[in-house]
Design an enzyme around this catalytic site. Sequence first.
Site, PDB file in Angstrom:
ATOM      1  N   LYS A 108       0.869  -1.130   0.039  1.00  0.00           N
ATOM      2  CA  LYS A 108      -0.142   0.083   0.086  1.00  0.00           C
ATOM      3  C   LYS A 108       0.962   1.342  -0.036  1.00  0.00           C
ATOM      4  O   LYS A 108       2.136   1.042   0.279  1.00  0.00           O
ATOM      5  CB  LYS A 108      -0.997  -0.027   1.225  1.00  0.00           C
ATOM      6  CG  LYS A 108       0.007  -0.065   2.500  1.00  0.00           C
ATOM      7  CD  LYS A 108      -0.642  -0.745   3.749  1.00  0.00           C
ATOM      8  CE  LYS A 108       0.020  -0.691   4.941  1.00  0.00           C
ATOM      9  NZ  LYS A 108      -0.582  -1.384   6.165  1.00  0.00           N
ATOM     10  N   ARG A 116      -8.522  -0.594  16.609  1.00  0.00           N
ATOM     11  CA  ARG A 116      -8.462   0.365  15.429  1.00  0.00           C
ATOM     12  C   ARG A 116      -9.657  -0.362  14.367  1.00  0.00           C
ATOM     13  O   ARG A 116     -10.705   0.129  14.402  1.00  0.00           O
ATOM     14  CB  ARG A 116      -6.984   0.088  14.656  1.00  0.00           C
ATOM     15  CG  ARG A 116      -7.011   1.290  13.474  1.00  0.00           C
ATOM     16  CD  ARG A 116      -5.663   1.262  12.846  1.00  0.00           C
ATOM     17  NE  ARG A 116      -5.089   0.047  12.418  1.00  0.00           N
ATOM     18  CZ  ARG A 116      -3.923  -0.121  11.807  1.00  0.00           C
ATOM     19  NH1 ARG A 116      -3.020   1.070  11.465  1.00  0.00           N
ATOM     20  NH2 ARG A 116      -3.691  -1.139  11.420  1.00  0.00           N
ATOM     21  N   TYR A 142      17.533  29.552   8.532  1.00  0.00           N
ATOM     22  CA  TYR A 142      16.485  29.974   9.002  1.00  0.00           C
ATOM     23  C   TYR A 142      16.403  30.213  10.604  1.00  0.00           C
ATOM     24  O   TYR A 142      16.756  28.996  11.119  1.00  0.00           O
ATOM     25  CB  TYR A 142      14.947  29.360   8.536  1.00  0.00           C
ATOM     26  CG  TYR A 142      14.614  29.548   7.215  1.00  0.00           C
ATOM     27  CD1 TYR A 142      14.181  30.724   6.900  1.00  0.00           C
ATOM     28  CD2 TYR A 142      14.575  28.389   6.301  1.00  0.00           C
ATOM     29  CE1 TYR A 142      14.267  31.133   5.479  1.00  0.00           C
ATOM     30  CE2 TYR A 142      14.275  28.705   4.785  1.00  0.00           C
ATOM     31  CZ  TYR A 142      13.916  29.953   4.548  1.00  0.00           C
ATOM     32  OH  TYR A 142      13.444  30.435   3.163  1.00  0.00           O
ATOM     33  N   MET A 158      13.177  24.186   2.480  1.00  0.00           N
ATOM     34  CA  MET A 158      12.468  23.202   1.652  1.00  0.00           C
ATOM     35  C   MET A 158      13.385  22.403   0.558  1.00  0.00           C
ATOM     36  O   MET A 158      13.031  21.409   0.226  1.00  0.00           O
ATOM     37  CB  MET A 158      11.525  24.156   0.804  1.00  0.00           C
ATOM     38  CG  MET A 158      10.342  23.490   0.069  1.00  0.00           C
ATOM     39  SD  MET A 158       9.549  24.504  -0.854  1.00  0.00           S
ATOM     40  CE  MET A 158       8.301  25.300   0.571  1.00  0.00           C
TER      41      MET A 158
END
Length: 357
Positions: A34, A129, A253, A301
Amino acid sequence: MRHTQVHIDLPALRHNLLQVRRLAPHSKVMAAIKANGYGHGLERVALALPEADAFGVACIDEALQLRSIGIEQPIILLEGFFHVDELPQAEQYGFDLVLHHPSQVDKLSQHRFHQPIRVWLKIDTGMHRLGVAPEEVAPLWQRLVEHPWLVPLGQMTHLACADDSDSPMTEQQLALFASLTAGLSGIQAIANSAGIIAWPSSHVDWVRPGIMLYGVSPLLGGRAEQHGLRPVMTLRSELIATRTLSAGEAVGYGASWRCPETMPIGIVAVGYGDGYPRHARSGTPVLLNGREVPLIGRVSMDMLAVDLRSQPQAQIGDPVVLWGKGLPIEVIAEHAETIPYELLCGITRRVECVAVP
Ligand SMILES: *Cc1c(COP(=O)(O)O)cnc(C)c1O
């Protein structure tokens, strides 16, 4: 072109399937592919594993994609169907459904069958679940057995804490599953990768490996190498800038990291826009020219910075590995307070994917 790539080592994938077979020699293998084959490419992974006895996917779109490229093994929809309008295609393409809720069995009565459908019953043994509650198991199984169009294959459950060999939970789940299924016909499936490696009594008829096929340890604090697994994905990039900064100057940053002395730093062309975790802390290892250097400052990024004091001779264009061969993804996940699963699934579309046959 920006040289930020993932390499997918298909021989390693096949080796890891063999390792599953060595660990669980009496079980059939349902390979969990998956989420785009855990980020490795759904089609690529399925085609590379002709020896898998079946494939497990999360939704019908993934299953249809597999049939469209000619995959003939059984395909199991691990969460069954979400809406009845999926049933005609499930029937037509022969997908096996995991039924995890009584409402799914009710909904099957609204369907006009043309062909039989194979089903598994999923039992909740404590993970809470998906799965039917213990008291619902016997009556629901009876309904499946009596249904004229359903072919009930067996029962499955999912382990919540198999990655932790100190947890008492797995033994409790195994005992409950054994008692709930004792009188029922059909076959059984319990183990994910952690069950395969750490809980041999969970192997039973079918095992459902996911993460270990991709060469990653499923155990807390574990490393693939300990289990004889080989990493399949290697995330690579290169150095695109170098500079020397003075003591006290900041990097990145927020100016969150400052040079303790005059020192060389390098910039690597990979960032969270590619799927490298933004939360990887300063000190996370990065492999430059085959040797570890520490990440410094915040991940951007498209880029990140590394400390080049141990490799002052490093140059633009030098090869970098972020995880994979030579640098376990488990280590990176620990430094980023996440799990390898999330890192593998998080590679973004702009990263070029190169498969090694
Ligand atoms: C994804 C999945 C697995 C595989 O789990 P891993 O921890 O990756 O081995 C097994 N069973 C079910 C039901 C799953 O959804």
